[in-house]
Design a protein around this motif. Structure first.
Motif, short mmCIF file in Angstrom:
data_model
loop_
_atom_site.label_atom_id
_atom_site.label_comp_id
_atom_site.label_asym_id
_atom_site.label_seq_id
_atom_site.Cartn_x
_atom_site.Cartn_y
_atom_site.Cartn_z
N GLN A 33 0.85 -1.18 0.00
CA GLN A 33 0.00 0.00 0.00
C GLN A 33 0.89 1.24 0.00
O GLN A 33 1.71 1.43 0.90
N GLN A 61 -5.46 7.02 1.15
CA GLN A 61 -5.95 6.42 -0.09
C GLN A 61 -7.43 6.73 -0.28
O GLN A 61 -7.88 7.07 -1.39
N THR A 109 -9.20 8.76 -3.37
CA THR A 109 -10.32 8.16 -4.11
C THR A 109 -11.52 9.10 -4.11
O THR A 109 -12.18 9.28 -5.15
N GLY A 124 -4.60 0.78 -4.18
CA GLY A 124 -3.55 1.25 -3.28
C GLY A 124 -2.15 0.79 -3.66
O GLY A 124 -1.17 1.34 -3.16
#
Length: 248
Positions: free
Chosen positions: A28, A35, A39, A186
């Motif tokens: 990740q 993350q 998004t 990720g």
């Protein structure tokens, strides 16, 4: 190549990158919270633009400087520094989204060919391709032809724009040589700007979105008259060649 930054990429991975022009980072890149924040920015921009295709989402950080938190982050720059050196400019970024069932293929191309004449050198430019969605063969993940990063200006031919994202493609590529970059959300890949790459169509019912973050060594100069309206940031280190960075 400089020393490994924070042990993010092993010496073997760096040597693989040098030989093949890419590597996969199967960890990740950002924290779960960070993350999710990225998004959400993508989802917001995509909705505002009426969920049109990826050409509408080039250089989104010009419009939304919240993205600089990610683009200028140590998480990304620590991956890039061992590859291009300690003096790093942010060249561009791009949300690339292939919609379910109708996401068009991306013909074989080199990123450098689209930037020809805009910089003085192309040998230290790296793209981090971060998966927003799961990226698989079925939904049109990125694919490369390993070891094709030594030149960066191949011969192109026209293609049908009804079927493809771009109007041209590199001639005489053998698809059987392709390596597919399958990534979980990720995770990311890193590739040289000169490597031959593309993607098949998204024939699945799963969306495929990635965020490309592109960086260059400041040893190269960004030519002002060839980059009207294009903004670059000094991400780390020093401005070696004297380019017009917005934050210097």
């Amino acid at each position: 190549m400089s020393n490994i930054a924070n042990g993010k990429l092993s010496q073997a991975e760096l040597e693989f990158y040098e030989k093949n022009g890419y590597t996969l980072f199967k960890n990740q890149l950002f924290s779960t919270e960070k993350q999710a924040e990225l998004t959400n920015i993508f989802e917001e921009q995509w909705s505002v633009l009426g969920r049109r295709l990826n050409s509408e989402l080039d250089t989104p950080h010009f419009r939304d400087e919240r993205l600089l938190k990610f683009l200028m982050s140590d998480e990304v720059l620590d991956l890039v520094e061992p590859i291009i050196g300690p003096n790093i400019g942010l060249w561009s970024s791009h949300f690339i989204c292939k919609e379910p069932l109708i996401g068009k293929p991306t013909p074989w191309h080199e990123d450098s060919a689209y930037w020809k004449g805009r910089l003085t050198s192309y040998d230290k430019i790296a793209t981090v391709w971060l998966a927003i969605d799961r990226s698989t063969k079925e939904n049109g993940c990125m694919r490369v032809i390993p070891g094709t990063h030594s030149n960066g200006f191949s011969d192109y031919e026209d293609v049908d724009t009804d079927d493809d994202i771009f109007t041209i493609q590199i001639k005489n590529i053998n698809d059987a040589e392709a390596v597919y970059f399958e990534l979980e959300p990720g995770e990311c890949s890193i590739h040289d700007s000169r490597i031959i790459h593309g993607a098949t169509a998204n024939t699945s019912e799963m969306r495929r979105c990635g965020y490309t973050m592109r960086y260059f060594s400041t040893e190269a100069s960004v030519i002002p008259e060839k980059n009207s309206g294009h903004k670059i940031w000094l991400a780390r280190g020093k401005d070696i060649a004297g380019s017009n960075f917005v934050n210097v």
